[in-house]
Design a protein around this motif. Structure first.
Motif, PDB file in Angstrom:
ATOM      1  N   SER A 167      -3.569   6.554   7.717  1.00 39.61           N
ATOM      2  CA  SER A 167      -2.384   5.710   7.629  1.00 39.61           C
ATOM      3  C   SER A 167      -2.301   5.076   6.244  1.00 39.61           C
ATOM      4  O   SER A 167      -3.294   4.574   5.718  1.00 39.61           O
ATOM      5  CB  SER A 167      -2.430   4.624   8.701  1.00 39.61           C
ATOM      6  N   SER A 169       0.264   2.715   3.441  1.00 37.47           N
ATOM      7  CA  SER A 169       1.404   1.804   3.317  1.00 37.47           C
ATOM      8  C   SER A 169       2.091   1.947   1.967  1.00 37.47           C
ATOM      9  O   SER A 169       2.890   1.100   1.580  1.00 37.47           O
ATOM     10  CB  SER A 169       0.940   0.354   3.497  1.00 37.47           C
ATOM     11  N   TYR A 170       1.756   3.016   1.258  1.00 35.84           N
ATOM     12  CA  TYR A 170       2.369   3.273  -0.049  1.00 35.84           C
ATOM     13  C   TYR A 170       2.912   4.689  -0.069  1.00 35.84           C
ATOM     14  O   TYR A 170       2.193   5.619   0.302  1.00 35.84           O
ATOM     15  CB  TYR A 170       1.346   3.095  -1.169  1.00 35.84           C
ATOM     16  N   LYS A 172       6.115   1.954   0.497  1.00 38.37           N
ATOM     17  CA  LYS A 172       6.401   1.143   1.672  1.00 38.37           C
ATOM     18  C   LYS A 172       7.448   1.788   2.578  1.00 38.37           C
ATOM     19  O   LYS A 172       7.445   1.571   3.787  1.00 38.37           O
ATOM     20  CB  LYS A 172       6.870  -0.248   1.241  1.00 38.37           C
ATOM     21  N   CYS A 173       8.358   2.548   1.988  1.00 40.00           N
ATOM     22  CA  CYS A 173       9.383   3.245   2.765  1.00 40.00           C
ATOM     23  C   CYS A 173       9.834   4.459   1.966  1.00 40.00           C
ATOM     24  O   CYS A 173       9.441   4.635   0.811  1.00 40.00           O
ATOM     25  CB  CYS A 173      10.563   2.324   3.083  1.00 40.00           C
TER      26      CYS A 173
END
Length: 209
Positions: A167, A169-170, A172-173
């Motif tokens: 997982s 998180s970079y 973010k989207c």
């Protein structure tokens, strides 16, 4: 076959304005590095009417044969985006050109950026052509209906790999500024050939894309 495809891809970059003629050798060497090739021969071939989809297909098939990637849509998309980045100008060059066009008119700037996004294969024209579109007259007005066939189904192997992927998180989207130039992974699309125009709206920083 490989050298011919490389030469055609470089010529495509020059023809579309992504790559200046003065960077022909430099761009060729970038592609050789991506393809893990140490040798190159400037072969004779027809450089007219180059079809990007066909050229990328040849290079992707070669990458599969060499064991550089697995033969699935996800891995092929990640790899051909890396190939296309070899043709691309730096973000600052794109931004400078955009604002020069903007001085003429916002329409000129938008047209330049849209063409760039297509020529860079960020917008995959040959896939969008597969979309089904039609209109229906209703009591509320004309209704536009589109069936998106341009986004291919993921390969089961890629789905499994994405499920096992760590997982992250970079970025973010998928629309965040950090996507510009991002190589991608099995659970996040590649954006190496993507360029974003930084803008400010009422003092807030945004990205036009």
């Amino acid at each position: 076959m490989l050298y011919e495809a490389i030469k055609k891809l470089v010529q495509y970059g020059i023809d579309t304005g992504l790559t200046p003629e003065s960077e022909r050798i430099y761009t060729t060497n970038l592609i050789l590095d991506v393809m893990k090739e140490d040798e190159y021969e400037d072969v004779d071939c027809d450089l007219s009417n180059i079809v990007l989809e066909d050229v990328l297909g040849e290079l992707l098939d070669e990458a599969v044969q060499k064991g550089l990637i697995e033969d699935s849509v996800t891995y092929r998309d990640l790899f051909d985006t890396r190939l296309m980045n070899c043709l691309m100008p730096r973000p600052s060059q794109i931004q400078e050109r955009f604002w020069k066009e903007y001085e003429k008119s916002p329409q000129d700037a938008t047209a330049y950026y849209y063409k760039l996004s297509q020529d860079s294969d960020y917008i995959r024209r040959y896939r969008i052509k597969k979309d089904r579109k039609w209109t229906v007259d209703t009591e509320y007005g004309t209704l536009d209906i589109t069936i998106n066939l341009s986004k291919p189904e993921k390969d089961p192997k890629a789905i499994a790999a994405a499920g096992k992927a760590k997982s992250a998180s970079y970025p973010k989207c998928q629309l965040c500024m950090e996507n510009e130039g991002y190589a991608g992974r099995t659970n996040h699309p590649a954006r190496e050939n993507h360029r974003i125009i930084p803008i400010q709206i009422q003092g807030s920083k945004w990205g036009f894309q």
